[in-house]
Design an enzyme around this catalytic site. Structure first.
Site, PDB file in Angstrom:
ATOM      1  N   SER A 203       0.845  -1.197   0.000  1.00 11.82           N
ATOM      2  CA  SER A 203       0.000   0.000   0.000  1.00 11.82           C
ATOM      3  C   SER A 203       0.884   1.253   0.000  1.00 11.82           C
ATOM      4  O   SER A 203       1.727   1.390  -0.882  1.00 11.82           O
ATOM      5  CB  SER A 203      -0.967  -0.035   1.187  1.00 11.82           C
ATOM      6  OG  SER A 203      -2.041   0.859   1.002  1.00 11.82           O
ATOM      7  N   ASP A 319      -8.897  -5.775  -5.627  1.00 14.89           N
ATOM      8  CA  ASP A 319      -8.524  -4.681  -4.724  1.00 14.89           C
ATOM      9  C   ASP A 319      -9.304  -3.442  -5.142  1.00 14.89           C
ATOM     10  O   ASP A 319      -8.974  -2.793  -6.134  1.00 14.89           O
ATOM     11  CB  ASP A 319      -7.018  -4.434  -4.810  1.00 14.89           C
ATOM     12  CG  ASP A 319      -6.528  -3.419  -3.788  1.00 14.89           C
ATOM     13  OD1 ASP A 319      -7.369  -2.739  -3.166  1.00 14.89           O
ATOM     14  OD2 ASP A 319      -5.300  -3.309  -3.618  1.00 14.89           O
ATOM     15  N   HIS A 350      -7.023  -6.146  -1.159  1.00 19.85           N
ATOM     16  CA  HIS A 350      -5.875  -5.277  -0.951  1.00 19.85           C
ATOM     17  C   HIS A 350      -4.726  -6.018  -0.271  1.00 19.85           C
ATOM     18  O   HIS A 350      -4.918  -6.706   0.719  1.00 19.85           O
ATOM     19  CB  HIS A 350      -6.294  -4.079  -0.103  1.00 19.85           C
ATOM     20  CG  HIS A 350      -5.252  -3.004  -0.017  1.00 19.85           C
ATOM     21  ND1 HIS A 350      -4.627  -2.492  -1.135  1.00 19.85           N
ATOM     22  CD2 HIS A 350      -4.734  -2.343   1.049  1.00 19.85           C
ATOM     23  CE1 HIS A 350      -3.779  -1.549  -0.754  1.00 19.85           C
ATOM     24  NE2 HIS A 350      -3.812  -1.450   0.558  1.00 19.85           N
TER      25      HIS A 350
END
Length: 599
Positions: A203, A319, A350
């Site tokens: 991320s 995601d 994710h």
């Protein structure tokens, strides 16, 4: 994956790295955490973003085998940087922008939370440590600017977030200064490393490796970003539309700034005034959603010309937070630049790094110089097939699948029940109208037998599996009864399976656009009620096998309850079916489709 035997083996008894099958092995002499050397320092950058007249210093920690001190052993570094290590803002009511307003209206302000800084020296984080130190790597962490004990200000994609990790890598290679204290003068040198660095993270922590690589810093040999945000415009906007990331309705770039701003409390007022208010809030533009110079400066695709690091990209096709377009656009550019590049995709949400053995081979080759063949792999894409274990991806020549060919689908009328989606051109289908109502979410719309709040077009039943691989595209010709409207598109597999744990298992892919941006995402023009406009845009990349017995459904609607602004119900969109088409990348093209849909 293919197995390659290394040309170099070392014994594990004397505290040296060991390589088998082209991978760094756990070495007993490195595997005692009690003997690891752990210390921290501050690396000086070349910028001052907190206005104190002093160059900002980044807080860095180091974890290394004791042999780097006692035996003069030099090892490469695996480096992760993050804005999250020292804590984030509390999730209190009102921290996100209110999405309940008409399109084009100025929204009311949101709550501004404060972060309570956590963490103790010298350990910033324990991520990556247990995985890589026993295998003969040094692990380094740093807090990004304006977070934790790092000086400066968060800029959420600004230049300092690229230059900060560059400075750390420069220090590891003797080109920048490190200090024992944030404002002290006693220096620290990285005499224990070869200077070769690999970066990874998930991320935001996966964004920073890309940010560092775009600087072209020498010593950064390889990056493995996992679900990285590669463009803040693509994260908070979609084809001119104000769109939230999945699960964070109403978040915007200024909200993220406040979420991560865990740095020096005495500097926060200055940072808020000069970064949050004068840069982020001033330029983010929640009114039009247009792409502008501000957003362009926070798009790493625009900064890749200096990049030379090898790239192993990882992402999930489901995601809906950091959507899979983020990885694909960078992978494609890196490949076009001639960089050694591979991509790993899975069918989950994710996060989700590549298998450990894949990461190990990449780090082993680029950081230790072991000839294990990763740069010679003919397969560039590794895709976890439906219901397979993430550690067992299927190799493909590339993504999109080279055998995928674009197939155009046309719309046949039939709503409010559903119309037809066919690869055969259908003339004189006329027009169909839907009425926006955000009180109905996407799932309820697509599963309704009929609805005036969406238009649904469905293929015949598939009599064989159908493999979609690539980037679908849609062209919609529409008229609105208002000057602005949300436009949302879902591609789904029907019938909807309520037994599936994750709603996204039923969703093939999605996309959103602002019809006001039909000419350009940089320029929006109010819609003339009743006038027809044609807007074309890509849906999210996907590689999915639709099972035999299913139908493919295309749903067109206005406001997407989970992602878009929430205007009052009542906007009418009229779709010109004869001038609206969907293009799907189908493995085997028309020939395969004809076979799959033959009766």
């Amino acid at each position: 994956m293919s197995i390659f035997f290394s040309t170099f083996l070392a014994t594990s008894q004397n505290g040296k790295p060991v390589f088998k099958y082209g991978q760094a092995q756990i070495v007993e002499a490195f595997n005692d955490p009690e003997k690891w050397i752990r210390h921290d320092l501050w690396v000086e950058t070349n910028f001052d973003t907190d206005g104190d007249g002093k160059l900002d210093r980044m807080h860095v920690d180091v974890t290394r085998p004791y042999q780097t001190e006692t035996d003069g052993l030099k090892l490469p570094v695996i480096y992760e940087s993050s804005p999250y290590y020292a804590g984030v803002a509390p999730n209190i009511k009102g921290v996100f922008w209110d999405v309940n307003h008409e399109l084009g209206e100025t929204p009311k302000d949101h709550v501004h939370p404060e972060v309570t800084r956590i963490g103790q020296r010298p350990i910033i984080s324990n991520s990556q440590v247990k995985k890589w130190v026993p295998r003969g790597y040094i692990v380094v962490h740093s807090s990004s600017p304006g977070t934790g004990f790092s000086q400066g200000a968060p800029t959420v994609g600004g230049d300092n977030e690229s230059l900060a990790p560059k400075a750390v890598i420069d220090w590891l290679n003797g080109r920048a200064k490190g200090y024992t204290e944030p404002y002290g003068s006693e220096t620290v040198e990285a005499y224990w490393t070869t200077g070769k660095v690999g970066m990874t993270g998930t991320s935001y922590n996966g964004t920073i490796p890309l940010a560092a690589a775009t600087t072209g810093v020498e010593g950064l040999e390889v990056i493995i970003p996992v679900a990285p945000n590669t463009s803040y415009y693509h994260y908070y906007r979609s084809n001119g539309l104000v769109r939230s990331p999945g699960g964070y309705l109403g978040e915007d770039i200024d909200v993220l700034y406040e979420f991560i701003h865990s740095g020096d409390e005495s500097k926060r007022s200055y940072n808020n005034q000069f970064v949050r208010d004068s840069i982020l809030r001033k330029n983010q533009d929640r009114i039009t959603g247009d792409y502008n110079a501000f957003w362009a400066s926070r798009d790493y695709l625009n900064d890749m010309d200096s990049m030379h690091a090898a790239l192993l990209m990882s992402h999930g096709f489901n995601d809906w937070n950091v959507m899979p377009e983020h990885s694909y656009r960078i992978y494609k550019k890196a490949k076009d630049m001639g960089l050694n590049t591979q991509i790993y995709y899975h069918q989950f949400g994710h996060g989700g790094p590549p298998p450990l053995d894949m990461m190990n081979k990449w780090f082993t080759h680029y950081l230790f110089g072991i000839d294990n063949g990763v740069e010679k792999e003919t397969n560039k894409a590794w895709i976890v097939r439906e219901n397979d274990n993430p550690s067992n991806p299927t190799p493909y020549a590339d993504f999109p699948n080279p055998d995928a060919k674009p197939v155009t689908f046309y719309l046949g009328n039939g709503n409010p029940d559903n119309g037809e989606l066919s690869a055969k051109s259908m003339k004189k289908q006329g027009k169909e109208t839907l009425i926006d109502n955000v009180n109905f979410d996407g799932k309820s719309l697509v599963t309704s037998v009929n609805s005036k709040h969406r238009l649904l077009y469905v293929t015949p039943k598939l009599n064989e599996d159908l493999h979609i691989s690539g980037v679908p595209n849609i062209t919609v010709t529409l008229a609105s009864n208002k000057p602005a409207a949300n436009l949302s598109v879902w591609l789904v597999s029907l019938p909807w399976d309520e037994g599936k744990v994750n709603i996204t298992d039923n969703i093939i892919t999605r996309g959103w656009a602002d019809p006001q941006n039909h000419k350009s995402i940089s320029e929006s023009t109010p819609l003339e009620p009743g006038k027809y406009y044609t807007v074309s845009f890509d849906l999210m990349p996907d590689d999915q096998i639709i099972k035999a017995g299913q139908h493919i459904g295309l749903m067109i609607f206005c406001s997407d309850k989970e992602f878009t602004l929430h205007p009052k119900p009542g906007t009418e969109l009229t779709i010109d079916l004869d001038n609206t088409q969907l293009t799907l990348p189908i493995v085997g093209g028309h020939k395969k489709l004809k076979k799959v849909m033959s009766h």
